[in-house]
Design a protein around this motif. Structure first.
Motif, PDB file in Angstrom:
ATOM      1  N   ASN A   8     -47.059   3.385   6.983  1.00 40.82           N
ATOM      2  CA  ASN A   8     -46.675   4.788   6.903  1.00 40.82           C
ATOM      3  C   ASN A   8     -45.952   5.216   8.183  1.00 40.82           C
ATOM      4  OD1 ASN A   8     -47.621   7.717   7.814  1.00 40.82           O
ATOM      5  ND2 ASN A   8     -47.468   7.702   5.578  1.00 40.82           N
ATOM      6  N   PRO A   9     -44.812   5.904   8.066  1.00 39.83           N
ATOM      7  CA  PRO A   9     -44.023   6.240   9.261  1.00 39.83           C
ATOM      8  C   PRO A   9     -44.773   7.071  10.288  1.00 39.83           C
ATOM      9  CG  PRO A   9     -43.234   7.465   7.344  1.00 39.83           C
ATOM     10  CD  PRO A   9     -44.153   6.412   6.840  1.00 39.83           C
ATOM     11  N   TYR A  10     -45.556   8.045   9.821  1.00 40.44           N
ATOM     12  CA  TYR A  10     -46.305   8.879  10.754  1.00 40.44           C
ATOM     13  C   TYR A  10     -47.363   8.041  11.473  1.00 40.44           C
ATOM     14  CZ  TYR A  10     -48.930  12.815  12.644  1.00 40.44           C
ATOM     15  OH  TYR A  10     -49.551  13.687  13.509  1.00 40.44           O
ATOM     16  N   LYS A  11     -48.034   7.151  10.739  1.00 41.50           N
ATOM     17  CA  LYS A  11     -49.050   6.291  11.343  1.00 41.50           C
ATOM     18  C   LYS A  11     -48.407   5.340  12.344  1.00 41.50           C
ATOM     19  CE  LYS A  11     -53.217   4.680  11.834  1.00 41.50           C
ATOM     20  NZ  LYS A  11     -54.251   5.507  12.486  1.00 41.50           N
ATOM     21  N   ALA A  12     -47.245   4.787  11.980  1.00 45.61           N
ATOM     22  CA  ALA A  12     -46.536   3.883  12.885  1.00 45.61           C
ATOM     23  C   ALA A  12     -46.152   4.602  14.174  1.00 45.61           C
ATOM     24  CB  ALA A  12     -45.288   3.338  12.198  1.00 45.61           C
ATOM     25  N   ALA A  13     -45.680   5.845  14.044  1.00 49.59           N
ATOM     26  CA  ALA A  13     -45.281   6.620  15.215  1.00 49.59           C
ATOM     27  C   ALA A  13     -46.488   6.947  16.091  1.00 49.59           C
ATOM     28  CB  ALA A  13     -44.584   7.899  14.779  1.00 49.59           C
ATOM     29  N   GLU A  14     -47.594   7.275  15.461  1.00 48.10           N
ATOM     30  CA  GLU A  14     -48.828   7.559  16.208  1.00 48.10           C
ATOM     31  C   GLU A  14     -49.291   6.338  16.992  1.00 48.10           C
ATOM     32  OE1 GLU A  14     -51.738   9.047  13.356  1.00 48.10           O
ATOM     33  OE2 GLU A  14     -51.740  10.941  14.456  1.00 48.10           O
ATOM     34  N   LEU A  15     -49.298   5.181  16.327  1.00 52.21           N
ATOM     35  CA  LEU A  15     -49.738   3.955  16.979  1.00 52.21           C
ATOM     36  C   LEU A  15     -48.797   3.561  18.114  1.00 52.21           C
ATOM     37  CD1 LEU A  15     -50.810   1.826  13.871  1.00 52.21           C
ATOM     38  CD2 LEU A  15     -52.309   2.756  15.654  1.00 52.21           C
ATOM     39  N   ALA A  27     -45.504  14.314  22.185  1.00 49.46           N
ATOM     40  CA  ALA A  27     -44.677  13.375  21.433  1.00 49.46           C
ATOM     41  C   ALA A  27     -44.357  13.962  20.064  1.00 49.46           C
ATOM     42  CB  ALA A  27     -45.384  12.034  21.285  1.00 49.46           C
ATOM     43  N   LEU A  28     -43.150  13.677  19.600  1.00 45.15           N
ATOM     44  CA  LEU A  28     -42.685  14.179  18.306  1.00 45.15           C
ATOM     45  C   LEU A  28     -42.074  13.053  17.495  1.00 45.15           C
ATOM     46  CD1 LEU A  28     -40.765  17.338  19.601  1.00 45.15           C
ATOM     47  CD2 LEU A  28     -42.889  17.397  18.275  1.00 45.15           C
ATOM     48  N   LEU A  29     -42.282  13.084  16.201  1.00 41.57           N
ATOM     49  CA  LEU A  29     -41.583  12.200  15.275  1.00 41.57           C
ATOM     50  C   LEU A  29     -40.496  13.019  14.597  1.00 41.57           C
ATOM     51  CD1 LEU A  29     -41.163   9.629  13.575  1.00 41.57           C
ATOM     52  CD2 LEU A  29     -42.941  10.483  12.014  1.00 41.57           C
ATOM     53  N   ALA A  30     -39.248  12.546  14.698  1.00 40.07           N
ATOM     54  CA  ALA A  30     -38.115  13.274  14.124  1.00 40.07           C
ATOM     55  C   ALA A  30     -37.277  12.328  13.267  1.00 40.07           C
ATOM     56  CB  ALA A  30     -37.278  13.893  15.242  1.00 40.07           C
ATOM     57  N   GLY A  31     -36.110  12.804  12.848  1.00 35.29           N
ATOM     58  CA  GLY A  31     -35.192  11.967  12.094  1.00 35.29           C
ATOM     59  C   GLY A  31     -35.307  12.105  10.592  1.00 35.29           C
ATOM     60  N   SER A  32     -34.677  11.174   9.891  1.00 36.94           N
ATOM     61  CA  SER A  32     -34.534  11.267   8.438  1.00 36.94           C
ATOM     62  C   SER A  32     -35.861  11.218   7.700  1.00 36.94           C
ATOM     63  CB  SER A  32     -33.605  10.156   7.929  1.00 36.94           C
ATOM     64  OG  SER A  32     -34.106   8.886   8.292  1.00 36.94           O
ATOM     65  N   VAL A  33     -36.831  10.463   8.213  1.00 35.98           N
ATOM     66  CA  VAL A  33     -38.108  10.378   7.498  1.00 35.98           C
ATOM     67  C   VAL A  33     -38.836  11.714   7.504  1.00 35.98           C
ATOM     68  CG1 VAL A  33     -38.387   7.906   7.906  1.00 35.98           C
ATOM     69  CG2 VAL A  33     -39.336   9.526   9.557  1.00 35.98           C
ATOM     70  N   VAL A  34     -38.623  12.498   8.560  1.00 34.57           N
ATOM     71  CA  VAL A  34     -39.241  13.817   8.651  1.00 34.57           C
ATOM     72  C   VAL A  34     -38.560  14.792   7.692  1.00 34.57           C
ATOM     73  CG1 VAL A  34     -39.557  15.820  10.174  1.00 34.57           C
ATOM     74  CG2 VAL A  34     -40.058  13.524  11.011  1.00 34.57           C
ATOM     75  N   ARG A  35     -37.250  14.642   7.533  1.00 32.32           N
ATOM     76  CA  ARG A  35     -36.493  15.530   6.642  1.00 32.32           C
ATOM     77  C   ARG A  35     -36.622  15.133   5.182  1.00 32.32           C
ATOM     78  NH1 ARG A  35     -32.728  14.426  10.711  1.00 32.32           N
ATOM     79  NH2 ARG A  35     -31.651  13.008   9.290  1.00 32.32           N
ATOM     80  N   GLY A  36     -37.298  14.030   4.903  1.00 26.80           N
ATOM     81  CA  GLY A  36     -37.404  13.557   3.525  1.00 26.80           C
ATOM     82  C   GLY A  36     -36.148  12.873   3.049  1.00 26.80           C
ATOM     83  N   GLU A  37     -35.343  12.348   3.986  1.00 22.82           N
ATOM     84  CA  GLU A  37     -34.076  11.705   3.659  1.00 22.82           C
ATOM     85  C   GLU A  37     -34.086  10.224   4.017  1.00 22.82           C
ATOM     86  OE1 GLU A  37     -31.388  13.984   5.997  1.00 22.82           O
ATOM     87  OE2 GLU A  37     -31.515  15.775   4.728  1.00 22.82           O
ATOM     88  N   GLY A  38     -35.266   9.667   4.213  1.00 17.92           N
ATOM     89  CA  GLY A  38     -35.368   8.274   4.629  1.00 17.92           C
ATOM     90  C   GLY A  38     -34.819   7.307   3.594  1.00 17.92           C
ATOM     91  N   THR A  39     -34.223   6.213   4.090  1.00 16.67           N
ATOM     92  CA  THR A  39     -33.702   5.152   3.234  1.00 16.67           C
ATOM     93  C   THR A  39     -34.301   3.822   3.692  1.00 16.67           C
ATOM     94  OG1 THR A  39     -31.794   4.595   4.633  1.00 16.67           O
ATOM     95  CG2 THR A  39     -31.525   6.418   3.059  1.00 16.67           C
ATOM     96  N   GLU A  40     -33.908   2.761   3.028  1.00 19.82           N
ATOM     97  CA  GLU A  40     -34.416   1.432   3.377  1.00 19.82           C
ATOM     98  C   GLU A  40     -34.077   1.049   4.814  1.00 19.82           C
ATOM     99  OE1 GLU A  40     -33.909  -3.213   1.892  1.00 19.82           O
ATOM    100  OE2 GLU A  40     -33.370  -1.567   0.545  1.00 19.82           O
ATOM    101  N   THR A  41     -32.980   1.586   5.335  1.00 16.26           N
ATOM    102  CA  THR A  41     -32.543   1.227   6.694  1.00 16.26           C
ATOM    103  C   THR A  41     -32.859   2.304   7.725  1.00 16.26           C
ATOM    104  OG1 THR A  41     -30.314   2.113   6.257  1.00 16.26           O
ATOM    105  CG2 THR A  41     -30.683  -0.247   5.830  1.00 16.26           C
ATOM    106  N   SER A  42     -33.582   3.346   7.333  1.00 12.84           N
ATOM    107  CA  SER A  42     -33.911   4.419   8.276  1.00 12.84           C
ATOM    108  C   SER A  42     -34.808   3.901   9.392  1.00 12.84           C
ATOM    109  CB  SER A  42     -34.613   5.565   7.555  1.00 12.84           C
ATOM    110  OG  SER A  42     -33.738   6.232   6.674  1.00 12.84           O
ATOM    111  N   ASP A  43     -34.630   4.492  10.580  1.00 14.83           N
ATOM    112  CA  ASP A  43     -35.520   4.162  11.683  1.00 14.83           C
ATOM    113  C   ASP A  43     -36.389   5.373  12.012  1.00 14.83           C
ATOM    114  OD1 ASP A  43     -33.794   5.904  12.963  1.00 14.83           O
ATOM    115  OD2 ASP A  43     -32.800   4.357  14.140  1.00 14.83           O
ATOM    116  N   LEU A  44     -37.259   5.210  12.977  1.00  9.18           N
ATOM    117  CA  LEU A  44     -38.104   6.304  13.447  1.00  9.18           C
ATOM    118  C   LEU A  44     -37.554   6.810  14.772  1.00  9.18           C
ATOM    119  CD1 LEU A  44     -41.723   4.929  12.817  1.00  9.18           C
ATOM    120  CD2 LEU A  44     -40.258   6.232  11.260  1.00  9.18           C
TER     121      LEU A  44
END
Length: 238
Positions: A8-15, A27-44
């Motif tokens: 899970n992206p949020y769990k990965a960012a927390e760890l 600390a903040l998690l931002a980017g496409s996964v936060v906007r609900g626009e994540g794709t197979e190649t999205s990063d954190l």
């Protein structure tokens, strides 16, 4: 990076934050996964605030099945990045901070987020008349090259240049934030979805058929309120 190996992206960012920045102030998690626009190649995209850091830096790593871009700041360095981003009208860091999901907070995040939101709401500085004049000239120069060109390969790259110059002109003359790559069209759509669709359709028609006319008409329509094309009498640095 295969999604099969991702947690899970949020769990990965927390760890990631816990492992590498256990003593950070926020600390903040931002980017496409936060906007609900994540794709197979999205990063954190992870933004770190650490008061003990001497200078800001950016680093790219792969952990927990994710490509991770980490932007690390102390409690003052981010302000300079906010300032420089806004001066170039591409507010990358303010946008990340404003939309970011909190991973850790010692009581600093709310104020920093508000700074970012205030800057975004204000919009970029208005272009001066001289800047508009210079931009008109370079758009005219590219348009003339486009009209006169008879080599398909060259036409394609001139069209690319026109798309960048014209999209920037539209956005900045309306005091809107701009972007690069995929953010060009996203910025246009945020400003005026109908115009953005027209803009894409006009260039798509050229790329598919080679018909230049719709691009030429659109560019002339955009320049008209500012005096139209500019060549005669233009001078720079004299």
């Amino acid at each position: 990076m295969s999604e099969i190996n991702r947690i899970n992206p949020y769990k990965a960012a927390e760890l990631f934050t816990l492992n590498h920045f256990p003593n950070c102030n926020g600390a903040l998690l931002a980017g496409s996964v936060v906007r609900g626009e994540g794709t197979e190649t999205s990063d954190l995209d992870i933004v770190i605030f650490d008061k003990n850091l001497k200078s800001a830096y950016r680093e790219s790593v792969i952990e927990f099945g994710w490509n991770i871009e980490v932007f690390v700041h102390n409690l003052t360095s981010y302000k300079e990045f906010f300032k420089s981003d806004c001066e170039r009208a591409r507010p990358s860091l303010p946008k990340m901070v404003s939309e970011g999901i909190v991973l850790k907070d010692s009581g600093i995040i709310e104020a920093i987020k508000q700074e970012a939101k205030d800057l975004l709401a204000k919009g970029p500085e208005e272009w001066s008349a001289e800047t508009i004049r210079i931009k008109r000239y370079f758009i005219t120069d590219a348009l003339d090259d486009f009209i006169g060109c008879s080599m398909r390969a060259e036409e394609i790259f001139i069209a690319n240049t026109l798309a960048e110059l014209v999209s920037e002109f539209v956005m900045r003359t309306n005091r809107q934030w701009i972007g690069t790559s995929k953010w060009v069209i996203r910025s246009l759509r945020n400003y005026d979805e109908k115009f953005a669709d027209h803009f894409v359709d006009v260039f798509d028609t050229f790329y598919k058929t080679g018909d230049k006319n719709r691009i030429i008409v659109m560019v002339d329509d955009i320049l008209k309120p500012f005096g139209g094309r500019l060549f005669q009498g233009f001078c720079l640095g004299k």
